[in-house]
Design an enzyme around this catalytic site. Structure first.
Site, PDB file in Angstrom:
ATOM      1  N   ARG A   1      43.666 -33.983  11.423  1.00  0.00           N
ATOM      2  CA  ARG A   1      44.330 -33.779  12.711  1.00  0.00           C
ATOM      3  C   ARG A   1      44.550 -35.078  13.478  1.00  0.00           C
ATOM      4  O   ARG A   1      45.183 -35.080  14.530  1.00  0.00           O
ATOM      5  CB  ARG A   1      43.518 -32.802  13.577  1.00  0.00           C
ATOM      6  CG  ARG A   1      43.583 -31.363  13.083  1.00  0.00           C
ATOM      7  CD  ARG A   1      42.772 -30.435  13.961  1.00  0.00           C
ATOM      8  NE  ARG A   1      41.333 -30.700  13.844  1.00  0.00           N
ATOM      9  CZ  ARG A   1      40.400 -30.008  14.487  1.00  0.00           C
ATOM     10  NH1 ARG A   1      40.746 -29.021  15.290  1.00  0.00           N
ATOM     11  NH2 ARG A   1      39.119 -30.294  14.319  1.00  0.00           N
ATOM     12  N   SER A   2      44.009 -36.174  12.968  1.00  0.00           N
ATOM     13  CA  SER A   2      44.129 -37.451  13.689  1.00  0.00           C
ATOM     14  C   SER A   2      44.699 -38.553  12.795  1.00  0.00           C
ATOM     15  O   SER A   2      44.459 -39.737  13.028  1.00  0.00           O
ATOM     16  CB  SER A   2      42.752 -37.878  14.214  1.00  0.00           C
ATOM     17  OG  SER A   2      42.179 -36.890  15.040  1.00  0.00           O
TER      18      SER A   2
ATOM     19  N   ARG B   1      22.542 -25.888   2.318  1.00  0.00           N
ATOM     20  CA  ARG B   1      21.154 -26.108   2.700  1.00  0.00           C
ATOM     21  C   ARG B   1      20.154 -25.259   1.923  1.00  0.00           C
ATOM     22  O   ARG B   1      19.050 -25.711   1.630  1.00  0.00           O
ATOM     23  CB  ARG B   1      20.981 -25.853   4.207  1.00  0.00           C
ATOM     24  CG  ARG B   1      21.663 -26.897   5.076  1.00  0.00           C
ATOM     25  CD  ARG B   1      21.619 -26.509   6.538  1.00  0.00           C
ATOM     26  NE  ARG B   1      22.361 -27.465   7.362  1.00  0.00           N
ATOM     27  CZ  ARG B   1      22.829 -27.200   8.569  1.00  0.00           C
ATOM     28  NH1 ARG B   1      22.637 -25.999   9.093  1.00  0.00           N
ATOM     29  NH2 ARG B   1      23.494 -28.110   9.244  1.00  0.00           N
TER      30      ARG B   1
ATOM     31  N   CYS C   1      20.344 -29.148  12.971  1.00  0.00           N
ATOM     32  CA  CYS C   1      19.851 -30.110  13.960  1.00  0.00           C
ATOM     33  C   CYS C   1      18.523 -29.687  14.576  1.00  0.00           C
ATOM     34  O   CYS C   1      17.633 -30.514  14.783  1.00  0.00           O
ATOM     35  CB  CYS C   1      20.894 -30.322  15.054  1.00  0.00           C
ATOM     36  SG  CYS C   1      21.450 -28.803  15.860  1.00  0.00           S
TER      37      CYS C   1
ATOM     38  N   SER D   1      26.019 -30.075  23.180  1.00  0.00           N
ATOM     39  CA  SER D   1      26.467 -30.871  22.040  1.00  0.00           C
ATOM     40  C   SER D   1      26.292 -30.138  20.718  1.00  0.00           C
ATOM     41  O   SER D   1      26.943 -30.477  19.729  1.00  0.00           O
ATOM     42  CB  SER D   1      25.703 -32.197  21.983  1.00  0.00           C
ATOM     43  OG  SER D   1      24.299 -31.970  21.894  1.00  0.00           O
ATOM     44  N   GLY D   2      25.430 -29.118  20.686  1.00  0.00           N
ATOM     45  CA  GLY D   2      25.255 -28.334  19.474  1.00  0.00           C
ATOM     46  C   GLY D   2      26.523 -27.613  19.063  1.00  0.00           C
ATOM     47  O   GLY D   2      26.682 -27.233  17.905  1.00  0.00           O
TER      48      GLY D   2
ATOM     49  N   LYS E   1      17.582 -20.145  10.459  1.00  0.00           N
ATOM     50  CA  LYS E   1      17.758 -21.432   9.779  1.00  0.00           C
ATOM     51  C   LYS E   1      16.493 -22.274   9.894  1.00  0.00           C
ATOM     52  O   LYS E   1      16.096 -22.952   8.938  1.00  0.00           O
ATOM     53  CB  LYS E   1      18.937 -22.205  10.387  1.00  0.00           C
ATOM     54  CG  LYS E   1      20.313 -21.674  10.020  1.00  0.00           C
ATOM     55  CD  LYS E   1      21.386 -22.448  10.776  1.00  0.00           C
ATOM     56  CE  LYS E   1      22.770 -21.883  10.529  1.00  0.00           C
ATOM     57  NZ  LYS E   1      23.811 -22.584  11.335  1.00  0.00           N
TER      58      LYS E   1
ATOM     59  N   HIS F   1      18.596 -31.951  22.175  1.00  0.00           N
ATOM     60  CA  HIS F   1      17.896 -30.668  22.184  1.00  0.00           C
ATOM     61  C   HIS F   1      16.423 -30.884  22.515  1.00  0.00           C
ATOM     62  O   HIS F   1      15.850 -31.939  22.240  1.00  0.00           O
ATOM     63  CB  HIS F   1      17.965 -29.999  20.804  1.00  0.00           C
ATOM     64  CG  HIS F   1      19.335 -29.547  20.405  1.00  0.00           C
ATOM     65  ND1 HIS F   1      20.411 -29.500  21.266  1.00  0.00           N
ATOM     66  CD2 HIS F   1      19.794 -29.093  19.206  1.00  0.00           C
ATOM     67  CE1 HIS F   1      21.474 -29.049  20.619  1.00  0.00           C
ATOM     68  NE2 HIS F   1      21.130 -28.799  19.364  1.00  0.00           N
TER      69      HIS F   1
END
Length: 335
Positions: free
Chosen positions: A45-46, A108, A136, A166-167, A221, A251
């Site tokens: 996209r950039s 994971r 995270c 930010s998560g 998770k 966090h």
């Protein structure tokens, strides 16, 4: 493997380089003096945008192709799980034996893919052709739990999280900032897009989808990933309640542990002071304890409020920690 041996790597690619984690990956490569001659940025996209790097010069963002990615010895992926599921195995290998380090949830729990935190289970795992980065929340908590587990043997872990906007990536941070700005200007917060409910002046006790057992996927998770990274037996129980809070970045987690061996809080502080990637901030008399504002932009996870558990007594410990979600919880761990 070349970086681990101190050798110069010809090229490192970052896939998803225009997102919040992708940008931090480039920053980590720069700040940690990663031994790469060149960095290539892939962001469909950039395409054509130029990123100015203090170490790697001007980098023009490129359209992703497998062929282009395989011109790099290492590819860091900051993309969706669906994208990674389709493309990570195709990128891995090739003419340069490209190693892929994936930040999504796609690999994971795959038994054939190592889930790696370098300070805990790096070594040979870091030489695999495809490596998964933990969630995270898991990564931040594990930095503190691992040295305690080595010393005292975990029996139970009860975690409550306070997870920043930010998560949810750049969109989540923008929604928090824009919502606060709108409230100041207009007296009301716009309807949410990145979150299930309004985040400014609120907390949301849901991150990811609810599972049949009543936990959310984010909470599970933590359980699944700690079991895999630590090699925990089924007898060690891990429970988490994950909450989104209106902080921008970093966090925090409140953790209660029960241990097999007796644990002394003062001794535990010394254990954690010697642990890599951990900073003990624990002086209540001076009002010093972990804060997400202080942990933002820092490589180490801050831990404090270390005290004997009233529930588990000599076999229990309670503490609070803060860690940068985009760094220790994602980009730094990958690099």
């Amino acid at each position: 493997a070349g970086a681990a041996a101190g050798k110069k790597i010809g090229c490192v690619g970052i896939l998803g380089s225009s997102g919040a984690v992708g940008k931090e990956m480039l920053k980590c490569l720069e700040e940690r003096g990663f031994p790469a001659e060149r960095v290539r940025l892939f962001a469909n996209r950039s395409v054509g945008n130029v990123v100015k790097s203090s170490v790697f010069g001007d980098i023009t963002m490129e359209k992703f192709t497998v062929e282009a990615a395989q011109e790099c010895e290492v590819v860091l992926m900051a993309v969706s799980g669906g994208f990674s599921t389709e493309w990570a195995p195709k990128i891995s290998g090739g003419p340069k034996n490209t190693a892929v380090i994936d930040n999504s949830s796609a690999w994971r729990l795959d038994k054939n893919v190592p889930l790696v935190i370098p300070e805990i289970n790096g070594g040979k795992n870091s030489e695999a052709p495809l490596i998964a980065n933990p969630n995270c929340t898991t990564a931040i908590g594990a930095m503190v739990l691992w040295p305690l587990h080595q010393k005292y043997k975990l029996k139970k872990v009860i975690m409550s999280t306070y997870q920043a906007a930010s998560g949810a990536g750049a969109a989540g941070m923008a929604e928090l900032e824009d919502g606060l700005a709108a409230w100041v200007k207009e007296g009301k917060v716009p309807p949410p897009k990145a979150f299930a409910h309004q985040l400014p002046f609120n907390v949301i006790p849901q991150i990811d989808a609810f599972q049949k057992n009543g936990y959310t996927k984010e909470e599970m998770k933590v359980t699944w990933e700690l079991q895999k990274i630590f090699g925990l037996p089924d007898s060690v129980k891990v429970s988490c309640t994950a909450v989104r809070v209106p902080t921008l970045r970093a966090h925090s987690e409140s953790i209660v542990i029960e241990t097999e061996l007796p644990v002394d809080p003062d001794e535990a502080r010394e254990v954690l002071r010697k642990a890599p990637g951990v900073k003990v901030v624990d002086d209540p008399a001076s009002l010093k304890y972990p804060l997400p504002l202080n942990a933002t932009g820092e490589h180490d996870v801050e831990v404090g409020r270390i005290r004997r558990s009233l529930i588990y007594g000599d076999h229990g410990l309670e503490f609070f920690l803060s860690g940068d979600q985009l760094l220790r919880g994602a980009a730094l761990n990958a690099v």
